[in-house]
Design a protein around this motif. Structure first.
Motif, PDB file in Angstrom:
ATOM      1  N   LEU A 159       7.651   7.707  -8.512  1.00  0.00           N
ATOM      2  CA  LEU A 159       8.215   6.480  -7.951  1.00  0.00           C
ATOM      3  C   LEU A 159       8.889   6.766  -6.612  1.00  0.00           C
ATOM      4  O   LEU A 159       8.804   5.951  -5.678  1.00  0.00           O
ATOM      5  CB  LEU A 159       9.206   5.854  -8.941  1.00  0.00           C
ATOM      6  CG  LEU A 159       8.574   5.209 -10.172  1.00  0.00           C
ATOM      7  CD1 LEU A 159       9.637   4.799 -11.166  1.00  0.00           C
ATOM      8  CD2 LEU A 159       7.756   3.993  -9.800  1.00  0.00           C
ATOM      9  N   GLY A 160       9.526   7.954  -6.488  1.00  0.00           N
ATOM     10  CA  GLY A 160      10.114   8.333  -5.203  1.00  0.00           C
ATOM     11  C   GLY A 160       9.061   8.459  -4.117  1.00  0.00           C
ATOM     12  O   GLY A 160       9.241   7.975  -2.995  1.00  0.00           O
TER      13      GLY A 160
ATOM     14  N   LEU B 207       6.244   6.887  -4.077  1.00  0.00           N
ATOM     15  CA  LEU B 207       5.807   5.519  -3.766  1.00  0.00           C
ATOM     16  C   LEU B 207       6.727   4.878  -2.735  1.00  0.00           C
ATOM     17  O   LEU B 207       6.265   4.213  -1.798  1.00  0.00           O
ATOM     18  CB  LEU B 207       5.797   4.667  -5.044  1.00  0.00           C
ATOM     19  CG  LEU B 207       4.571   4.752  -5.930  1.00  0.00           C
ATOM     20  CD1 LEU B 207       4.840   4.080  -7.254  1.00  0.00           C
ATOM     21  CD2 LEU B 207       3.388   4.098  -5.264  1.00  0.00           C
ATOM     22  N   VAL B 208       8.043   5.088  -2.902  1.00  0.00           N
ATOM     23  CA  VAL B 208       9.008   4.513  -1.955  1.00  0.00           C
ATOM     24  C   VAL B 208       8.755   5.071  -0.558  1.00  0.00           C
ATOM     25  O   VAL B 208       8.703   4.323   0.437  1.00  0.00           O
ATOM     26  CB  VAL B 208      10.452   4.813  -2.418  1.00  0.00           C
ATOM     27  CG1 VAL B 208      11.447   4.484  -1.324  1.00  0.00           C
ATOM     28  CG2 VAL B 208      10.777   4.019  -3.665  1.00  0.00           C
TER      29      VAL B 208
ATOM     30  N   ALA C  50       5.610   3.540   0.940  1.00  0.00           N
ATOM     31  CA  ALA C  50       5.793   2.143   1.337  1.00  0.00           C
ATOM     32  C   ALA C  50       6.594   2.066   2.633  1.00  0.00           C
ATOM     33  O   ALA C  50       6.271   1.268   3.531  1.00  0.00           O
ATOM     34  CB  ALA C  50       6.495   1.370   0.225  1.00  0.00           C
ATOM     35  N   LEU C  51       7.644   2.892   2.775  1.00  0.00           N
ATOM     36  CA  LEU C  51       8.441   2.872   4.004  1.00  0.00           C
ATOM     37  C   LEU C  51       7.598   3.322   5.192  1.00  0.00           C
ATOM     38  O   LEU C  51       7.709   2.763   6.289  1.00  0.00           O
ATOM     39  CB  LEU C  51       9.679   3.762   3.843  1.00  0.00           C
ATOM     40  CG  LEU C  51      10.735   3.213   2.881  1.00  0.00           C
ATOM     41  CD1 LEU C  51      11.869   4.209   2.718  1.00  0.00           C
ATOM     42  CD2 LEU C  51      11.280   1.896   3.392  1.00  0.00           C
TER      43      LEU C  51
ATOM     44  N   ALA D 294       4.439   2.850   5.516  1.00  0.00           N
ATOM     45  CA  ALA D 294       3.551   1.734   5.861  1.00  0.00           C
ATOM     46  C   ALA D 294       4.283   0.716   6.737  1.00  0.00           C
ATOM     47  O   ALA D 294       3.675   0.087   7.602  1.00  0.00           O
ATOM     48  CB  ALA D 294       3.023   1.065   4.596  1.00  0.00           C
TER      49      ALA D 294
ATOM     50  N   TYR E 246      -0.742   4.915  -1.668  1.00  0.00           N
ATOM     51  CA  TYR E 246       0.150   4.133  -2.533  1.00  0.00           C
ATOM     52  C   TYR E 246      -0.578   3.739  -3.830  1.00  0.00           C
ATOM     53  O   TYR E 246      -0.035   3.904  -4.929  1.00  0.00           O
ATOM     54  CB  TYR E 246       0.593   2.900  -1.748  1.00  0.00           C
ATOM     55  CG  TYR E 246       1.592   2.006  -2.420  1.00  0.00           C
ATOM     56  CD1 TYR E 246       2.951   2.184  -2.208  1.00  0.00           C
ATOM     57  CD2 TYR E 246       1.186   0.957  -3.234  1.00  0.00           C
ATOM     58  CE1 TYR E 246       3.873   1.347  -2.799  1.00  0.00           C
ATOM     59  CE2 TYR E 246       2.094   0.126  -3.832  1.00  0.00           C
ATOM     60  CZ  TYR E 246       3.441   0.324  -3.605  1.00  0.00           C
ATOM     61  OH  TYR E 246       4.340  -0.506  -4.208  1.00  0.00           O
TER      62      TYR E 246
END
Lengths: 117, 186
Positions: B10-11, B13-14, B17-18, B20, B36
């Motif tokens: 999950l980290g 993924l964060v 996303a940032l 992106a 992602y």
């Protein structure tokens, strides 16, 4: 463990909001669609998180296993993934059409040509 | 151990996303989206959703990324830097996020076996589907049998989207081709 009890949901909300931010802050139509997809993928993680049972196994029945995770969110999300790619394809086709009609995929330039801003 | 893998994924993924958000090269943003989706598929494996994981790996990482790359090939890969400061979107996002986080305080703890979502039809599917349907994979049994109309509706959506894409891109090409042909004859 108390802190971790809602950790998944909070990370998922953060990921949803990054997708939402890309949708509303970016002016490029392709990037907006990527933002929608980011949002959508995080909603999938939210559903799958809710279906998890601690100590459970994947819902494929075997004699030796007693606890399974909830299969229903998995089914709903399988449907949602396929519907998601269909809507993505439609959105991207619209972007290609807009690019051909206006010569740009930037929201500001399209508004300027339409004199709608 | 499973919790640790979950937290690490999950980290990641964060971070993806940032990245992106920060990038303005659309090719890089698309590749970030592919990463992602792949990380999301790994999270699904950790959370016992193996069917969802390989669908996401095939459709999310494969087809979606290819569609986006094809669009970038037609539209151009550079995004214009934003003309206005992103203050209003940031406020909207933070307020929405705060409301959602407030909503989670009423949710049962993660992976609780006695959560309401685990009580309704799911136990029945797990207990009865081997006798009623006869296949060990409960997800397939629910998808194709108990919720078969749902899957039929999904097919309707895909069909409609396919027709929509053809109308937007396919027929127009043919018409412009027909418009060109008389000129070629003369």
């Amino acid at each position: 463990m108390e802190v971790l009890a809602l950790y998944n949901y909070w990370v998922v909300i953060f990921l949803m909001m990054t997708g939402f931010y890309v949708v509303i802050a970016s002016g490029n139509l392709v990037k907006k669609i990527i933002g929608i997809n980011l949002f959508q993928a995080s909603v999938f993680i939210l559903y799958i998180s809710m279906g998890k049972v601690s100590g459970g196994a994947a819902p494929i029945l075997r004699e030796t296993i007693q606890t399974y995770s909830n299969p229903l969110p998995h089914v709903l999300i399988l449907t949602a993934i396929v519907v998601g790619v269909a809507t993505t394809a439609l959105g991207l086709a619209l972007v290609v059409r807009i690019k051909e009609a206006y010569g740009t995929a930037e929201e500001d330039d399209i508004h300027r040509q339409d004199e709608s801003l | 151990m499973i919790e640790l893998i979950n937290i690490v994924l999950l980290g990641l993924l964060v971070i993806t996303a940032l990245a992106a958000i920060r990038l303005h090269d659309l090719f890089a943003v698309t590749i970030m989206f592919g990463i992602y989706s792949l990380l999301a598929a790994a999270v699904f494996v950790v959370l016992d959703a193996v069917d969802v994981a390989f669908t996401e790996a095939a459709v999310g990482v494969g087809i979606s990324t290819i569609l986006m790359l094809a669009t970038i090939g037609l539209v151009g890969r550079q995004e214009k830097p934003p003309s206005h400061r992103p203050l209003l979107p940031l406020v909207v996002v933070i307020v929405t996020g705060a409301a959602l986080v407030y909503g989670t305080f009423d949710m049962p703890p993660f992976a609780a076996p006695d959560a309401p979502v685990q009580q309704h039809v799911a136990p029945r599917y797990l207990e009865q589907s081997p006798h009623e349907i006869g296949i060990p994979n409960v997800v397939t049994a629910v998808l194709a049998s108990y919720r078969g109309y749902d899957t039929l509706g999904e097919l309707t959506v895909i069909f409609t989207a396919g027709v929509g894409v053809l109308v937007l891109l396919g027929f127009r090409r043919r018409r412009s081709h027909m418009a060109d042909s008389p000129e070629e004859e003369s």
